[in-house]
Write a protein that holds these residues in place. Structure first.
Motif, PDB file in Angstrom:
ATOM      1  N   ALA A 145     -14.233  -9.299  -9.393  1.00 17.10           N
ATOM      2  CA  ALA A 145     -12.819  -9.705  -9.386  1.00 17.10           C
ATOM      3  C   ALA A 145     -12.048  -8.484  -8.895  1.00 17.10           C
ATOM      4  CB  ALA A 145     -12.559  -9.718 -10.813  1.00 17.10           C
ATOM      5  N   VAL A 146     -12.773  -7.107  -8.803  1.00 16.52           N
ATOM      6  CA  VAL A 146     -12.236  -5.709  -8.449  1.00 16.52           C
ATOM      7  C   VAL A 146     -12.038  -6.288  -6.718  1.00 16.52           C
ATOM      8  CG1 VAL A 146     -12.190  -3.339  -7.923  1.00 16.52           C
ATOM      9  CG2 VAL A 146     -12.630  -4.442 -10.233  1.00 16.52           C
ATOM     10  N   GLY A 147     -13.218  -6.504  -6.266  1.00 16.03           N
ATOM     11  CA  GLY A 147     -13.568  -6.873  -4.871  1.00 16.03           C
ATOM     12  C   GLY A 147     -12.289  -7.775  -4.488  1.00 16.03           C
ATOM     13  N   HIS A 148     -12.084  -8.997  -5.074  1.00 14.56           N
ATOM     14  CA  HIS A 148     -11.225  -9.903  -4.841  1.00 14.56           C
ATOM     15  C   HIS A 148      -9.768  -9.501  -4.650  1.00 14.56           C
ATOM     16  CE1 HIS A 148     -14.015 -12.925  -4.246  1.00 14.56           C
ATOM     17  NE2 HIS A 148     -14.558 -12.795  -5.349  1.00 14.56           N
ATOM     18  N   ALA A 149      -9.469  -8.622  -5.667  1.00 17.41           N
ATOM     19  CA  ALA A 149      -8.288  -7.878  -5.679  1.00 17.41           C
ATOM     20  C   ALA A 149      -7.983  -6.993  -4.604  1.00 17.41           C
ATOM     21  CB  ALA A 149      -8.101  -6.941  -6.921  1.00 17.41           C
ATOM     22  N   MET A 150      -8.876  -6.419  -4.095  1.00 21.65           N
ATOM     23  CA  MET A 150      -8.589  -5.452  -2.720  1.00 21.65           C
ATOM     24  C   MET A 150      -8.591  -6.216  -1.310  1.00 21.65           C
ATOM     25  SD  MET A 150      -8.532  -2.642  -4.351  1.00 21.65           S
ATOM     26  CE  MET A 150      -8.409  -1.473  -2.840  1.00 21.65           C
ATOM     27  N   LEU A 151      -9.329  -7.505  -1.498  1.00 22.91           N
ATOM     28  CA  LEU A 151      -9.338  -8.327  -0.244  1.00 22.91           C
ATOM     29  C   LEU A 151      -8.038  -9.029  -0.395  1.00 22.91           C
ATOM     30  CD1 LEU A 151     -13.099  -9.348   0.123  1.00 22.91           C
ATOM     31  CD2 LEU A 151     -11.990  -7.985   1.530  1.00 22.91           C
ATOM     32  N   ALA A 152      -7.743  -9.460  -1.302  1.00 21.09           N
ATOM     33  CA  ALA A 152      -6.462 -10.340  -1.386  1.00 21.09           C
ATOM     34  C   ALA A 152      -4.973  -9.638  -1.228  1.00 21.09           C
ATOM     35  CB  ALA A 152      -6.226 -11.077  -2.715  1.00 21.09           C
ATOM     36  N   ALA A 153      -5.407  -8.207  -1.490  1.00 28.10           N
ATOM     37  CA  ALA A 153      -3.796  -7.192  -1.414  1.00 28.10           C
ATOM     38  C   ALA A 153      -3.492  -7.412   0.007  1.00 28.10           C
ATOM     39  CB  ALA A 153      -4.372  -5.986  -2.061  1.00 28.10           C
ATOM     40  N   THR A 154      -2.368  -7.010   0.229  1.00 31.13           N
ATOM     41  CA  THR A 154      -1.688  -7.193   1.731  1.00 31.13           C
ATOM     42  C   THR A 154      -0.750  -5.765   1.580  1.00 31.13           C
ATOM     43  OG1 THR A 154       0.060  -8.376   0.621  1.00 31.13           O
ATOM     44  CG2 THR A 154      -1.492  -9.562   2.126  1.00 31.13           C
ATOM     45  N   SER A 155      -0.785  -5.135   2.901  1.00 31.78           N
ATOM     46  CA  SER A 155       0.204  -3.879   3.050  1.00 31.78           C
ATOM     47  C   SER A 155       1.284  -4.252   2.660  1.00 31.78           C
ATOM     48  CB  SER A 155       0.021  -3.644   4.521  1.00 31.78           C
ATOM     49  OG  SER A 155      -1.252  -3.239   4.935  1.00 31.78           O
ATOM     50  N   THR A 156       2.008  -3.236   2.020  1.00 34.81           N
ATOM     51  CA  THR A 156       3.301  -3.310   1.520  1.00 34.81           C
ATOM     52  C   THR A 156       4.417  -2.332   1.697  1.00 34.81           C
ATOM     53  OG1 THR A 156       2.304  -4.582  -0.517  1.00 34.81           O
ATOM     54  CG2 THR A 156       4.585  -3.844  -1.031  1.00 34.81           C
ATOM     55  N   THR A 157       5.535  -2.374   1.981  1.00 34.57           N
ATOM     56  CA  THR A 157       6.375  -1.408   2.296  1.00 34.57           C
ATOM     57  C   THR A 157       7.701  -1.599   1.820  1.00 34.57           C
ATOM     58  OG1 THR A 157       5.660  -1.197   4.861  1.00 34.57           O
ATOM     59  CG2 THR A 157       7.976  -0.269   4.389  1.00 34.57           C
ATOM     60  N   THR A 158       8.199  -0.448   1.149  1.00 31.04           N
ATOM     61  CA  THR A 158       9.478  -0.543   0.361  1.00 31.04           C
ATOM     62  C   THR A 158      10.013   0.789   0.533  1.00 31.04           C
ATOM     63  OG1 THR A 158       8.526   0.743  -1.811  1.00 31.04           O
ATOM     64  CG2 THR A 158       8.223  -1.465  -1.666  1.00 31.04           C
ATOM     65  N   ALA A 159      11.239   1.119   0.138  1.00 25.72           N
ATOM     66  CA  ALA A 159      11.779   2.520   0.202  1.00 25.72           C
ATOM     67  C   ALA A 159      11.248   3.569  -0.078  1.00 25.72           C
ATOM     68  CB  ALA A 159      13.313   2.448  -0.332  1.00 25.72           C
ATOM     69  N   ALA A 160      10.126   3.439  -0.888  1.00 26.94           N
ATOM     70  CA  ALA A 160       9.162   4.348  -1.388  1.00 26.94           C
ATOM     71  C   ALA A 160       8.031   4.649  -0.369  1.00 26.94           C
ATOM     72  CB  ALA A 160       8.715   4.167  -2.844  1.00 26.94           C
ATOM     73  N   GLY A 161       7.789   3.698   0.604  1.00 24.52           N
ATOM     74  CA  GLY A 161       7.066   4.085   1.552  1.00 24.52           C
ATOM     75  C   GLY A 161       5.931   2.843   1.726  1.00 24.52           C
ATOM     76  N   THR A 162       5.032   2.929   2.637  1.00 24.00           N
ATOM     77  CA  THR A 162       4.172   1.764   2.835  1.00 24.00           C
ATOM     78  C   THR A 162       2.778   2.146   2.237  1.00 24.00           C
ATOM     79  OG1 THR A 162       5.132   1.564   5.008  1.00 24.00           O
ATOM     80  CG2 THR A 162       2.807   0.768   4.667  1.00 24.00           C
ATOM     81  N   ILE A 163       2.215   1.001   1.537  1.00 25.92           N
ATOM     82  CA  ILE A 163       0.839   1.314   1.051  1.00 25.92           C
ATOM     83  C   ILE A 163       0.001   0.106   1.806  1.00 25.92           C
ATOM     84  CG2 ILE A 163      -0.746   1.266  -0.910  1.00 25.92           C
ATOM     85  CD1 ILE A 163       1.874   1.201  -2.676  1.00 25.92           C
ATOM     86  N   ARG A 164      -0.985   0.611   2.604  1.00 27.58           N
ATOM     87  CA  ARG A 164      -1.823   0.004   3.455  1.00 27.58           C
ATOM     88  C   ARG A 164      -2.850  -0.915   2.570  1.00 27.58           C
ATOM     89  NH1 ARG A 164      -3.760   2.528   8.469  1.00 27.58           N
ATOM     90  NH2 ARG A 164      -3.595   0.517   9.512  1.00 27.58           N
ATOM     91  N   SER A 165      -3.108  -2.098   3.008  1.00 29.71           N
ATOM     92  CA  SER A 165      -4.165  -2.890   2.569  1.00 29.71           C
ATOM     93  C   SER A 165      -5.482  -2.241   3.010  1.00 29.71           C
ATOM     94  CB  SER A 165      -3.930  -4.288   2.634  1.00 29.71           C
ATOM     95  OG  SER A 165      -4.394  -4.679   4.002  1.00 29.71           O
ATOM     96  N   TYR A 166      -6.705  -2.617   2.265  1.00 25.54           N
ATOM     97  CA  TYR A 166      -7.995  -2.567   2.746  1.00 25.54           C
ATOM     98  C   TYR A 166      -8.357  -3.138   4.024  1.00 25.54           C
ATOM     99  CZ  TYR A 166     -13.189  -2.926   2.863  1.00 25.54           C
ATOM    100  OH  TYR A 166     -14.538  -2.802   3.415  1.00 25.54           O
ATOM    101  N   ARG A 167      -7.721  -4.491   3.899  1.00 19.56           N
ATOM    102  CA  ARG A 167      -8.032  -5.111   5.177  1.00 19.56           C
ATOM    103  C   ARG A 167      -7.316  -4.467   6.444  1.00 19.56           C
ATOM    104  NH1 ARG A 167     -10.262 -10.213   5.051  1.00 19.56           N
ATOM    105  NH2 ARG A 167     -10.200 -11.007   3.125  1.00 19.56           N
ATOM    106  N   ASP A 168      -6.293  -3.908   6.326  1.00 20.80           N
ATOM    107  CA  ASP A 168      -5.348  -3.422   7.363  1.00 20.80           C
ATOM    108  C   ASP A 168      -5.745  -2.111   7.813  1.00 20.80           C
ATOM    109  OD1 ASP A 168      -3.638  -5.625   7.695  1.00 20.80           O
ATOM    110  OD2 ASP A 168      -2.048  -4.835   6.620  1.00 20.80           O
ATOM    111  N   ALA A 169      -6.274  -1.306   6.798  1.00 24.22           N
ATOM    112  CA  ALA A 169      -6.758   0.096   7.034  1.00 24.22           C
ATOM    113  C   ALA A 169      -8.175   0.193   7.515  1.00 24.22           C
ATOM    114  CB  ALA A 169      -6.748   0.822   5.654  1.00 24.22           C
ATOM    115  N   LEU A 170      -8.835  -0.884   7.055  1.00 24.39           N
ATOM    116  CA  LEU A 170     -10.336  -0.425   7.246  1.00 24.39           C
ATOM    117  C   LEU A 170     -10.949  -1.738   8.123  1.00 24.39           C
ATOM    118  CD1 LEU A 170     -11.376   1.210   4.546  1.00 24.39           C
ATOM    119  CD2 LEU A 170     -11.420   2.162   6.575  1.00 24.39           C
ATOM    120  N   LEU A 171     -10.409  -2.955   8.143  1.00 26.46           N
ATOM    121  CA  LEU A 171     -11.108  -4.228   8.668  1.00 26.46           C
ATOM    122  C   LEU A 171     -10.891  -4.406  10.365  1.00 26.46           C
ATOM    123  CD1 LEU A 171     -11.894  -6.454   5.799  1.00 26.46           C
ATOM    124  CD2 LEU A 171     -12.946  -4.589   6.801  1.00 26.46           C
TER     125      LEU A 171
END
Lengths: 345, 345
Positions: A319-345
């Motif tokens: 389930a942890v693996g699926h969470a990381m693969l399903a997550a998407t890069s997200t940008t708000t006023a606090a900054g950007t958090i990149r997804s595993y897919r975008d950062a490493l694949l």
């Protein structure tokens, strides 16, 4: 081993278990609530709290020594301790539906809704924007037996893990004897889900055949960048709380104490998929609910329970693996958090 | 033994500790909320849950292994599990005041507000009437260092014990070394506070000299009536949950683990004052908070801590006695609950 995934490879593969999300991502917001709704007569439940900074409610009643055997929903939420308010909305909705611990006359019920929260305050840009009771009510109303929507939804909306975007993940396992065990996790950890040597998710090696997509080799430079970002997560100038929380469900017939044991071995599944985990900055908490739809003859024998435990640990990891693969890069006023897919694949 | 009571013989004798009640007794209502407010930098805290049917929140973080050391308020409420919502109102008020666990920039705080509830649903005549977050906010706003108002107020509004009216009670002890330990309890028990042989409150024999009024012999017939009423409290056709909850406060400097130990010995104080107690129908929970205003040199030595523990147990017992003596007979649409004074004195 003759494990297979259930039809949806998610928590709702346990009959009678529904999952609903409420997500808020408009300006200033990046948080939400996820409710696991159980059959009207409840499910036997247990909990194991292993993180150093937990935020919880109604966990004491789950002590196997205590009276209440069954819970009617589990409420997982963003918002740190403020998010415990979401469970109020779930309780109010269950009461309106007449569902709860019976206290006498019809409708005189007390719904039992344990809950836990993750820290995500400020990730939408405004520290004070957090779930309240309306989030719990909305997630309850949205509960369905459709395949669990994963990634940046519900309680996982604002989640991050090891510098990458976290979120909701789920998986299920059908054992040889037909029992199903499934997990839903909100991955939000100080530690990382990524092997720093290979760049692969730790969880992938624990997948069932064909479960995870084949990933090519990871670019060493991108891997080094991701490692640097993860190392940046904890520092004396940046108090940060994380917390991975979740629910394990099974259709087996278990006692409260057995449910607590399943939660404990579920934490081993977290340990294999997230490193480090259970730190002083994580409030990692896993609930287990057993519907008892199978095993009318009572609790499984020791060997059947052993098999269930083994599967539960791996199901949490997956389930942890699926969470990381399903997550998407997200940008708000606090900054950007990149997804595993975008950062490493 | 050179114990004396503090100036008010109540919880606020520990400097910096405030108590506020919110009470609702209009038609259909008999419930309320009590907030113990602590200094803005919080107080070190622990908990011990010994009843079989607890309703709690934020108790897991009090585990001595866990990160958060200090709490900013404790919320005690009627309403069974629904009443856990009262703590939301306390958290919101503390956040507005900028008080909480610091997460970074000024105002970025997470207030730590553990809570516990008693069962009093339906005692006002309407099962669904219970505290919500507004009760916590009102009790927080009412918090004062005036002598604690006792009896049928706040979380004790709908309380009963052994068939008699329960309520809020408080007491304090100043030890030989000048340390103060005080207790506030919400007495709401399946068991009785009255010795069935003599009709006296168990707690009276533990009073400091002159603390309790001298009581004459109890009329045997009235005593028999009260015993019959108490025996009527638990039966197969009447599911009943009770629960005695409370807060012990001290100005000593204690660790989280020592606070949990104080709570544990506080439960011995309940055991001496209520019989039976800690049953499967009680969710008895005691918090301990240590402000550390005394003992800048650190924790007390073992003998000083021993003295504090001994005093804490008796202070809890005495608080139970004060609750029963302060309670007044109460009539709602659900019926009449007679006070100890009216039933036996």
């Amino acid at each position: 081993m003759t494990w297979t995934t259930g039809p949806t490879n998610s928590l709702v593969d346990v009959a009678g278990v529904l999952v609903g999300h409420h997500t808020r991502t408009d300006a200033g917001w990046l948080t939400g609530t996820t409710v696991v709704r159980l059959p009207a007569d409840g499910a036997v439940a247990g909990v194991d709290v292993r993180g150093g900074g937990p935020g919880t409610r109604e966990t004491d009643l789950l002590d196997p020594r205590n009276l209440v055997e069954r819970v009617h929903a589990i409420c997982l939420s963003g918002g740190s301790a403020f998010g415990l308010a979401a469970a109020d909305g779930v309780m109010t909705a269950l009461f309106a539906d007449g569902v709860g611990f019976p206290m006498g006359a019809p409708g005189e019920v007390v719904p039992i809704v344990p809950g836990a929260v993750i820290f995500d305050l400020g990730r939408g840009g405004v520290f004070g924007n957090r779930p309240d009771s309306s989030f719990g009510a909305a997630a309850y109303a949205a509960a369905t037996d459709d395949a669990v929507v994963q990634g940046c939804v519900g309680a996982g909306t604002g989640a991050k893990a090891g510098g990458l975007k976290g979120g909701i993940g789920s998986a299920s396992t059908v054992l040889a004897d037909g029992v199903t065990v499934a997990a839903l996790v909100v991955v939000n950890a100080v530690g990382s889900c990524v092997d720093p040597g290979s760049g692969q998710l730790y969880a992938v090696s624990l997948g069932l055949p064909g479960e995870f997509p084949a990933l090519g080799p990871v670019d060493p430079e991108r891997l080094a960048q991701a490692r640097a970002r993860a190392a940046d997560e904890v520092g004396p100038l940046k108090p940060a709380l994380a917390t991975t929380i979740g629910v394990i469900a099974t259709d087996a017939t278990l006692t409260k104490a057995q449910c607590a044991k399943v939660s404990g071995i579920g934490h081993d599944g977290l340990a294999r998929a997230i490193r480090p985990v259970h730190t002083m900055f994580d409030g990692d908490t896993l609930f287990t609910v057993a519907t008892g739809a199978r095993g009318a003859g009572g609790a499984p024998d020791l060997f059947a329970f052993h098999a269930l435990l083994e599967a539960a640990g791996d199901t949490v990891s997956r389930a942890v693996g699926h969470a990381m693969l399903a997550a998407t890069s997200t940008t708000t006023a606090a900054g950007t958090i990149r997804s595993y897919r975008d950062a490493l694949l």
